[in-house]
Structure formats: structure tokens, C-alpha cells
Design an enzyme around this catalytic site. Structure first.
Site, PDB file in Angstrom:
ATOM      1  N   PRO A   1      -9.096  13.378  46.006  1.00 55.60           N
ATOM      2  CA  PRO A   1     -10.428  13.006  45.526  1.00 55.60           C
ATOM      3  C   PRO A   1     -11.461  14.112  45.730  1.00 55.60           C
ATOM      4  CG  PRO A   1      -9.477  11.229  46.839  1.00 55.60           C
ATOM      5  CD  PRO A   1      -8.595  12.428  47.022  1.00 55.60           C
TER       6      PRO A   1
ATOM      7  N   GLU B   1      -2.500   8.297  54.149  1.00 58.52           N
ATOM      8  CA  GLU B   1      -3.933   8.587  54.258  1.00 58.52           C
ATOM      9  C   GLU B   1      -4.271  10.023  53.879  1.00 58.52           C
ATOM     10  OE1 GLU B   1      -6.515   6.448  55.028  1.00 58.52           O
ATOM     11  OE2 GLU B   1      -4.916   5.005  54.684  1.00 58.52           O
TER      12      GLU B   1
ATOM     13  N   ARG C   1       2.448  19.746  26.469  1.00 55.88           N
ATOM     14  CA  ARG C   1       2.164  19.533  25.044  1.00 55.88           C
ATOM     15  C   ARG C   1       1.412  20.702  24.421  1.00 55.88           C
ATOM     16  NH1 ARG C   1      -2.277  17.220  23.218  1.00 55.88           N
ATOM     17  NH2 ARG C   1      -1.123  15.784  21.861  1.00 55.88           N
TER      18      ARG C   1
ATOM     19  N   ASP D   1      -7.168  17.545  19.200  1.00 58.62           N
ATOM     20  CA  ASP D   1      -7.354  16.627  20.327  1.00 58.62           C
ATOM     21  C   ASP D   1      -8.823  16.548  20.720  1.00 58.62           C
ATOM     22  OD1 ASP D   1      -4.675  16.154  20.484  1.00 58.62           O
ATOM     23  OD2 ASP D   1      -4.303  17.565  22.121  1.00 58.62           O
TER      24      ASP D   1
END
Length: 249
Positions: free
Chosen positions: A91, A118, A156, A171
Site C-alpha cells: 500500500p 502483516e 499484452r 486502450d
């Protein structure tokens, strides 16, 4: 390019690497993926790779030593002139976006560390991790899904992976579309559930079709991601006609 994935659950990657159009990137060797289980580098009968957190608190923490031994083995096998970057999915990192994917797709690869529990002992992070990447403001049970997301996005973009070489140029977020979201798409039948395909797409008039698609991209982006409009405007990617369309919206 080569990606080495450190994961406690290498079996999760088997169907991912063998399914869908992106499998061409892996089976052809355009994108080499090697899976490493840090438990293979742990000591003792139980091959323990986690322990309680100093200072108390719930959950367990991945230990530094098995990860370091695993990374040492990876570096020896890769034998890169320059040590490969080590990516931790966390994060703390910036959210993965098209620009970052384009960077990794044009690189020699990296070592992808999939954390669990954790997290990872901070000493290993400080000593070896060079990049941290997030998928967004939410928490996953581990980094495997994030690693697959990066690998899929990178695969891709490799030549010959998609059926149409220019497909990824259309895209959402691609600079070829000035960073805008993509427009709606339609296929047969012409009428479905009393809903029809827009007339302009049936006209065969390519210039009108491209203008319609551009207007749709502007409208959808302005509605759902106005920040991308601001970025495109700041970068000078919008012309006078684009600005007229946006004013009319």
C-alpha cells in the site's frame, strides 16, 4: 525480459500463465516468469518463514533471512550485469498505471516480491526493495494478484501477443488516445433488446466514425475521470475542436 516471482503460493500462477491470449508471451519466452518459494530457503523441519511481530500485535511477519537467501539464489541464476530491481507490492507504493506498465514492458524485468500476512520484515525492505507498487487504496491477502496484474499488463504490450498489433494502442490511458478513456464498442446484431447501434458506426464514413469516437472518449472521460481531461489539457493534447466538444458537454 525475465520476471522472478517470490511467492508462498506458486501454484496460483500455473493457470494464469497457461490461459488466455497473454499465454503467448510466456510460452514464447518473450516474458520469462520464474517462480520461487521462500519456504525452500527456510531452516528447520517446519520451513518456517514467518514469526510474531516485535512489540506485539496481531498477525505474523515474513522473516528477512529466507527472503534474502531466495533473492541471493535468484541473482546468481539471473547473472545480470546490473542487479534486477526488486518490486514489493505494498500500500505504500504509487498505484500501478499505464505509464508504469509501459516502463516495465520495455525493461529487462524484475524480481517481484509477493508479501503475505502483516507484511515483510522492514530490514529486508530497506536492504533490497527498490520499488513498491500498489493496485489501489485497498488491501489484498497477498501480492500474488498484484503480481499477476503487472505481468498481464506487461505481456499484452509485447509484439505478437495480441491478435491485432495495434489493439493496445486503443486502450484506455494509452498516449495514442491522449490518455483518455476508450469509447463504447458495438458488435452484431445491429439491434439487440430494442437497442440499436449508433447510425454513424454503420455509415462507412471513416472520418465521421473517428470524430464520433473521439467525442465519446472526451465525454466519457469528462464524466468519469475529469482529472484525465485536466492532464490532457495541461499536456497540450486537446485541440480547439476537442475544447468545443467539452464546452458543449
Amino acid at each position: 525480459m525475465r520476471f522472478d516471482v517470490i511467492t508462498l503460493f506458486p501454484e496460483l500462477f500455473a493457470p494464469f500463465l497457461e490461459t488466455g491470449v497473454t499465454r503467448r508471451a510466456y510460452t514464447s519466452g518473450l516474458v520469462q516468469v520464474h517462480l520461487w518459494n521462500p519456504r525452500d530457503f527456510a531452516e528447520g523441519n517446519y520451513r518456517r518463514i514467518d514469526d510474531r511481530s516485535f512489540g506485539g500485535g496481531p498477525g505474523m511477519v515474513m522473516m528477512a533471512e529466507p527472503l534474502a537467501l531466495c533473492l541471493h539464489k535468484i541473482r546468481a541464476e539471473r547473472a545480470d550485469a546490473e542487479p534486477a530491481p526488486v518490486v514489493l507490492f505494498s500500500p505504500l507504493g504509487p498505484a500501478l498505471n499505464h505509464s508504469a506498465v509501459a516502463h516495465w514492458s520495455d525493461s529487462a524485468g524484475a524480481v517481484l516480491l509477493c508479501g503475505r500476512y502483516e507484511g515483510v520484515d522492514q530490514r529486508f525492505v530497506d536492504a533490497h526493495v527498490t520499488h513498491q507498487i500498489s493496485l489501489g487504496d485497498f488491501v489484498l491477502s497477498g501480492g500474488e494478484i498484484a503480481a499477476m496484474a503487472l505481468l498481464d499488463a506487461v505481456a499484452r504490450l509485447q509484439p505478437g501477443v495480441l491478435n491485432d498489433e495495434g489493439s493496445h494502442q486503443l486502450d484506455s490511458f494509452n498516449p495514442a488516445l491522449d490518455g483518455l478513456l476508450d469509447c463504447p464498442h458495438y458488435t452484431r446484431p445491429e439491434v439487440w433488446a430494442e437497442r440499436t447501434v449508433p447510425d454513424v458506426l454503420m455509415s462507412g464514413h471513416h472520418l465521421k466514425i473517428e470524430r464520433w469516437r473521439r467525442d465519446q472518449r472526451l465525454a466519457i472521460t469528462a464524466k468519469h475521470r475529469p482529472d484525465l481531461i485536466t492532464a490532457a489539457r495541461t499536456a497540450g493534447r486537446l485541440d480547439k475542436l476537442d475544447e468545443k466538444v467539452l464546452r458543449e458537454l
